[in-house]
Design a protein around this motif. Sequence first.
Motif, PDB file in Angstrom:
ATOM      1  N   GLN A 170       0.839  -1.199   0.000  1.00 15.73           N
ATOM      2  CA  GLN A 170       0.000   0.000   0.000  1.00 15.73           C
ATOM      3  C   GLN A 170       0.872   1.247   0.000  1.00 15.73           C
ATOM      4  OE1 GLN A 170      -2.756   0.096   3.252  1.00 15.73           O
ATOM      5  NE2 GLN A 170      -3.553   2.120   2.762  1.00 15.73           N
ATOM      6  N   ASP A 171       0.434   2.275  -0.782  1.00 19.89           N
ATOM      7  CA  ASP A 171       1.185   3.535  -0.887  1.00 19.89           C
ATOM      8  C   ASP A 171       2.662   3.260  -1.173  1.00 19.89           C
ATOM      9  OD1 ASP A 171      -0.917   5.375  -0.428  1.00 19.89           O
ATOM     10  OD2 ASP A 171      -0.845   4.911   1.711  1.00 19.89           O
TER      11      ASP A 171
ATOM     12  N   ILE B  22       6.888  11.062   5.560  1.00 17.93           N
ATOM     13  CA  ILE B  22       7.167   9.623   5.537  1.00 17.93           C
ATOM     14  C   ILE B  22       7.952   9.259   4.274  1.00 17.93           C
ATOM     15  CG2 ILE B  22       6.038   7.388   5.175  1.00 17.93           C
ATOM     16  CD1 ILE B  22       3.918   8.301   7.214  1.00 17.93           C
ATOM     17  N   ILE B  23       7.561   9.824   3.156  1.00 21.49           N
ATOM     18  CA  ILE B  23       8.287   9.568   1.904  1.00 21.49           C
ATOM     19  C   ILE B  23       9.746   9.981   2.049  1.00 21.49           C
ATOM     20  CG2 ILE B  23       8.506  10.299  -0.508  1.00 21.49           C
ATOM     21  CD1 ILE B  23       5.419  10.453  -0.565  1.00 21.49           C
ATOM     22  N   ARG B  24       9.988  11.159   2.614  1.00 11.39           N
ATOM     23  CA  ARG B  24      11.374  11.634   2.787  1.00 11.39           C
ATOM     24  C   ARG B  24      12.151  10.749   3.747  1.00 11.39           C
ATOM     25  NH1 ARG B  24       9.016  16.815   2.339  1.00 11.39           N
ATOM     26  NH2 ARG B  24       8.758  16.965   4.609  1.00 11.39           N
ATOM     27  N   ALA B  25      11.502  10.314   4.809  1.00  9.55           N
ATOM     28  CA  ALA B  25      12.191   9.465   5.789  1.00  9.55           C
ATOM     29  C   ALA B  25      12.661   8.156   5.156  1.00  9.55           C
ATOM     30  CB  ALA B  25      11.272   9.192   6.972  1.00  9.55           C
TER      31      ALA B  25
ATOM     32  N   PRO C   6       8.093   2.853  12.013  1.00 13.34           N
ATOM     33  CA  PRO C   6       6.782   2.315  12.392  1.00 13.34           C
ATOM     34  C   PRO C   6       5.752   2.310  11.272  1.00 13.34           C
ATOM     35  CG  PRO C   6       7.115   4.510  13.323  1.00 13.34           C
ATOM     36  CD  PRO C   6       8.428   4.091  12.752  1.00 13.34           C
ATOM     37  N   PHE C   7       5.954   3.144  10.257  1.00 10.24           N
ATOM     38  CA  PHE C   7       4.972   3.233   9.171  1.00 10.24           C
ATOM     39  C   PHE C   7       5.296   2.300   8.004  1.00 10.24           C
ATOM     40  CE2 PHE C   7       7.753   6.955   9.607  1.00 10.24           C
ATOM     41  CZ  PHE C   7       8.652   6.714   8.578  1.00 10.24           C
TER      42      PHE C   7
ATOM     43  N   LYS D 169       3.555   0.971   2.882  1.00 13.88           N
ATOM     44  CA  LYS D 169       3.428   1.742   4.119  1.00 13.88           C
ATOM     45  C   LYS D 169       2.018   1.626   4.702  1.00 13.88           C
ATOM     46  CE  LYS D 169       4.788   4.790   1.354  1.00 13.88           C
ATOM     47  NZ  LYS D 169       5.079   6.035   0.605  1.00 13.88           N
ATOM     48  N   LYS D 170       1.941   1.750   6.016  1.00 11.29           N
ATOM     49  CA  LYS D 170       0.648   1.758   6.700  1.00 11.29           C
ATOM     50  C   LYS D 170      -0.047   3.104   6.561  1.00 11.29           C
ATOM     51  CE  LYS D 170       2.534  -1.367  10.218  1.00 11.29           C
ATOM     52  NZ  LYS D 170       2.919  -1.506  11.641  1.00 11.29           N
TER      53      LYS D 170
END
Length: 366
Positions: free
Chosen positions: A244-245, A302-305, A273-274, A295-296
């Motif tokens: 997902q994503d 989140i994308i950058r991380a 965690p995501f 990803k959840k």
Amino acid sequence: ILEVDPVSKTLTAEAGAIIESMIDAAAQKELLLPLNFGAKGSAQIGGALATNAGGLRVFRFGMTRQLVLGLEYVLPDGRIVSGLKKIIKDNSGYDLKQLIIGSEGTLGIITKVVLRLTEAPKSRSSALVGIQDYDRVLQLLKHLDKGLGGTLSGFELMWQHTYQTMTSPPSIHTSPLPQEYPYYVFVETMGNQPEDDFAQLESLIAEAMDKEIILDGVMAQTQRELNTIWQIREDVSVLAAQAQDDQHFDISLPIPKIGPLIDQITEELKTLPFVDRIFTFGHVADGNIHFIIGKKENSPEIIRAINEVVYRRLKENNGSVSAEHGIGLHKKDYLNTSKSTTEIELMRQLKALFDPHQILNPQRII
């Protein structure tokens, strides 16, 4: 497709020609266009040239740019540069077509190409093997490359979790081997003596098993079995459907470093965690590894991380942020992991020279 010339072993086509149609046209003249990747049934040759596409046979035949003899393209000011030559040797100054190939439509619009073909092989043999550790993956690559005398055309690697997902429901693909091995390698050879070539690969696989380089293996006995094996490697839509994503990555690393570095990146991704799913596979014989990460939840942060985790180690290990998919918009901020400040400045100067008004695919790459 404008022409297939069996004497000069070339294919001339317009940019919109579908790659699989070009492969078929070459085959009708008993010639081979070595481009081979999952999207060949819909991909156009102009796009493959603009991104310098790779695929499953780069190890033997090189990237798309290695197949190009001549190119026609249109500059931003409307001038047409037509260099549709069929000759292999041409050292008459700068090789300008190589600037256009891989420039992602930022310097010129490709309209026609002359591609170099090879004699079509009369045999294609394949094996799928399970391996305990990455060092043995490298041992197998050397063992096969040395023993096959130049006929090794594919050497693809899949990590265990990826292989298990590819060969378990809801996937339609089933595993011809147990799913318990840490690494799976897909092997392809192309030659001219079907029985002898099959026997040679089979013998080398048996030797590798005797030397404990591989734990288990299976040879494709029929064309149907061969296709079944390679569908496991090529049908990565199975992975994307379960992520997902999803974020896709296409990095290059020095071959000896791939095993430990991919393990480090994977372990760090698991701490986020995501992050939900992590799939790894790639063209290990040419140093190109792909990640598909699910990803959840999703956000720009989140994308950058996730980008930071995957790209962080590239610069210090002389890797590349893009092995075969290009830079586009999403990787612009990470170009400095693969290019020096001087190289990026030269790229800016080339863009300004070719396209001073920024009208071609603006904001891409740099």
